[in-house]
Write a protein that holds these residues in place. Structure first.
Motif, short mmCIF file in Angstrom:
data_model
loop_
_atom_site.label_atom_id
_atom_site.label_comp_id
_atom_site.label_asym_id
_atom_site.label_seq_id
_atom_site.Cartn_x
_atom_site.Cartn_y
_atom_site.Cartn_z
N UNK A 234 -2.06 -2.21 6.54
CA UNK A 234 -2.88 -3.03 5.52
C UNK A 234 -2.42 -2.69 3.97
N UNK A 235 -1.24 -2.26 3.88
CA UNK A 235 -0.81 -2.08 2.48
C UNK A 235 -1.24 -0.98 1.89
N UNK A 236 -2.01 0.12 2.69
CA UNK A 236 -2.44 1.33 1.81
C UNK A 236 -1.41 2.36 1.69
N UNK A 237 -1.90 3.18 0.55
CA UNK A 237 -1.05 4.30 0.26
C UNK A 237 -1.04 4.86 -1.24
N UNK A 238 -0.07 5.93 -1.44
CA UNK A 238 -0.52 6.56 -2.86
C UNK A 238 -0.19 5.46 -3.85
N UNK A 239 -0.93 5.72 -5.03
CA UNK A 239 -0.92 4.78 -6.19
C UNK A 239 -1.16 3.38 -5.80
N UNK A 240 -0.35 2.45 -5.94
CA UNK A 240 -0.61 1.05 -5.61
C UNK A 240 -0.35 0.56 -4.27
N UNK A 241 -0.07 1.79 -3.25
CA UNK A 241 0.20 1.28 -1.85
C UNK A 241 1.60 0.89 -1.43
N UNK A 242 1.58 0.69 -0.36
CA UNK A 242 2.92 0.31 0.47
C UNK A 242 3.08 -0.99 0.70
N UNK A 243 4.48 -1.43 1.29
CA UNK A 243 4.85 -2.91 1.73
C UNK A 243 3.53 -3.03 2.75
N UNK A 244 2.91 -3.90 2.71
CA UNK A 244 1.86 -4.53 3.47
C UNK A 244 2.54 -5.24 4.64
N UNK A 245 2.55 -4.51 6.07
CA UNK A 245 2.92 -4.78 7.04
C UNK A 245 2.27 -6.13 7.77
N UNK A 246 1.01 -6.39 7.38
CA UNK A 246 0.09 -7.50 7.86
C UNK A 246 0.78 -8.83 7.19
N UNK A 247 1.42 -8.62 5.96
CA UNK A 247 2.12 -9.68 5.27
C UNK A 247 3.28 -10.19 5.91
N UNK A 248 4.12 -8.85 6.02
CA UNK A 248 5.74 -8.76 6.40
C UNK A 248 5.77 -9.33 7.83
N UNK A 249 4.91 -8.83 8.72
CA UNK A 249 5.27 -9.34 10.01
C UNK A 249 5.13 -10.80 10.33
N UNK A 250 4.13 -11.45 10.00
CA UNK A 250 4.05 -12.85 10.18
C UNK A 250 4.94 -13.80 9.33
N UNK A 251 5.13 -13.14 8.05
CA UNK A 251 6.27 -13.89 7.27
C UNK A 251 7.64 -13.96 8.02
#
Length: 530
Positions: A234-251
């Motif tokens: 869900x894009x969580x992570x340090x500072x501003x987060x990481x690549x959001x897989x729930x967006x990448x996967x369906x795309x």
């Protein structure tokens, strides 16, 4: 594109570094099961050498049978100027017992000399010897080239040499890390293309979101030929987060026609994302692509009319493809089509020109004039429809309640008490509860009283509470609108209340929240029975 992409999730490691996130052992085990269910290829489960909790987790997770995923232990290359077999962290990686290990090493000359305080040649030896040692211990190795893009722009020859050493030492995948998250998409595409040309189909990408480009950078990397994407679900992570897989996967599945294991589980995407956000104790943004509550929400009357005729007029995919659903938001710009769509969710036989539609529309408009806003309060809307049409029976009767605040207080927080008396089916229950303020105390007291009759309410908790002053010129006599969001762990819903008294407005929203939950449980049981 006719090729496969591996999906590597780092929620339990990189995601755990996000502000406000702290996973228990049980949380981590639940997330592993959820990621396996959705078809993630690799689950990076933590750094066993960093803390006792992660090491304990690796012992417990061995008992979980995974159908789709490989567990990954994460750690750094050996420390400088010591033997790899003597490095405590390397020993922990082997003892973790995973078949796959993800090793990060510096690809930026600046990071090597100024942060690690070692030589460029020693850093290459650290990468080489660590990967070789892990290979000798039968580990599949993924090499994360930390600060790769910044390092490439500083000294491309040295950055590439770290990849060359890692590949020759036996790394299966070379992952290019935008560690600071500040690389622009055109730079990502250009540099990644050069790396793929040189090293072939073994390149991955790991992007951070510090300029809001992590998803875009990951997608452009796919176009450049990478075969492995890292991120958090869900894009969580340090500072501003990481690549959001729930967006990448369906795309990449729906827009780029790329086969991935998660493709077979795409209809579970929304449910799993919300489940993981619940465990992580963070609230998903309504506007989150694909999985957010507003991702397929429509408000304008003309838009809704068009959607009713042809959904693709204002939707890029069918919401059901990712497990989401279409929502029509009721507001002052809503037309009869909107109201009818909401009524049809409960009473599908009502006609567009029926008296019921007129009654509900009038009631909505009257309440909006009083200050109600329904576009984010689907729970209240459903109850309003039931009450207006005459298909509603209250679950309890309030006899009275009282809230009290205490001042002075000893613990530095304002303590309040609520006393409540309710009747259900002729039986009366009176109880009290303390809380952090009168609304919190009232919420606790109401649930405590009703749980005697409705045990399922123990599952419900309030996850968001908003108050808005509607007429600031009236100062302390102004009307307020209270919007609350509740969840039972599987579903979330919102309700609204309006009054000149914030306690009364909160009470209205709280009662709607509880009654909505009880109605939905009755309907689920009825469907299961038939």
């Amino acid at each position: 594109m006719n090729r496969n992409i591996e999906i590597f999730d780092s929620t339990l490691r990189d995601g755990a570094q996000g502000q406000g996130i702290s996973f228990s052992l049980e949380d981590k085990l639940k997330i592993v099961r959820a990621l396996d269910d959705i078809g993630i290829d690799y689950i990076e489960a933590g750094n066993p050498g960093s803390n006792p909790k992660d090491m304990e987790f690796f012992k417990l997770v061995k008992d979980i049978k995974l159908n789709n995923s490989k567990l990954v232990a994460f750690g750094s290359t050996r420390k400088s100027d010591i033997k790899v077999e003597d490095d405590i962290n390397i020993k922990s990686l082997i003892e973790a017992g995973t078949d796959v290990v993800s090793i990060f090493g510096k690809s930026s000359a600046f990071q090597v000399t100024d942060i690690l305080k070692t030589s460029l040649s020693e850093n290459l030896k650290m990468i080489e010897e660590t990967i070789k040692y892990l290979k000798e211990n039968d580990k599949e190795v993924i090499f994360d080239a930390e600060h790769f893009f910044d390092g490439y722009k500083e000294n491309s020859e040295y950055a590439m040499s770290t990849l060359k050493v890692a590949k020759e030492a036996g790394a299966r995948t070379l992952v290019l890390c935008d560690t600071n998250g500040g690389t622009l998409p055109n730079e990502i595409k250009e540099i990644t293309s050069e790396v793929v040309k040189r090293f072939g189909n073994i390149i991955g990408i790991h992007c951070h979101n510090d300029i809001g480009m992590a998803v875009a950078n990951s997608i452009l990397s796919v176009e450049s030929g990478i075969s492995h994407i890292q991120g958090t679900f869900i894009g969580v992570g340090e500072r501003c987060g990481n690549t959001n897989l729930s967006t990448v996967i369906p795309t990449i599945v729906l827009k780029m026609n790329i086969d991935i294991k998660a493709k077979e589980h795409l209809q579970d995407l929304t449910a799993k994302a919300r489940y993981i956000s619940e465990i992580s104790n963070i609230q998903l943004e309504d506007s989150a692509p694909y999985i957010g509550k507003a991702a397929f929400a429509h408000k304008g009357g003309m838009h809704i009319d068009a959607i009713c005729k042809t959904p693709q007029s204002y939707e890029h995919i069918k919401p059901e493809m990712v497990g989401n659903k279409r929502r029509f938001l009721l507001s002052e710009v809503s037309g009869k089509s909107t109201v009818l769509q909401e009524i049809h969710k409960i009473f599908p036989n009502v006609k567009k020109d029926g008296e019921e539609v007129k009654k509900v529309t009038k009631r909505l408009k009257d309440l909006e004039y009083e200050g109600y806003q329904f576009e984010g309060a689907e729970g209240t809307v459903e109850l309003l429809i039931r009450k207006t049409i005459g298909k509603y029976k209250p679950f309890f009767k309030l006899n009275h309640f009282k809230t009290m605040g205490e001042n002075p207080w000893s613990n530095g927080e304002f303590s309040s008490t609520a006393l409540i008396n309710v009747t259900v089916d002729g039986k009366t229950e009176m109880t009290a509860a303390e809380g952090d303020g009168p609304v919190n105390a009232l919420d606790k007291a109401l649930r405590k009283a009703l749980e005697v009759f409705y045990p399922e309410l123990k599952e419900v908790k309030l996850v968001d509470y908003k108050v808005r002053v509607l007429d600031s010129e009236s100062t302390t006599g102004a009307k307020v609108r209270v919007l609350i969001e509740s969840t039972d762990g599987n579903e979330s819903w919102s309700t609204v209340g309006v009054s000149k008294d914030v306690i009364q407005a909160s009470w209205i929203a709280l009662v709607d929240s509880i009654e909505y939950k009880l109605i939905k449980d009755i309907e689920r049981k009825a469907k299961a029975y038939f």
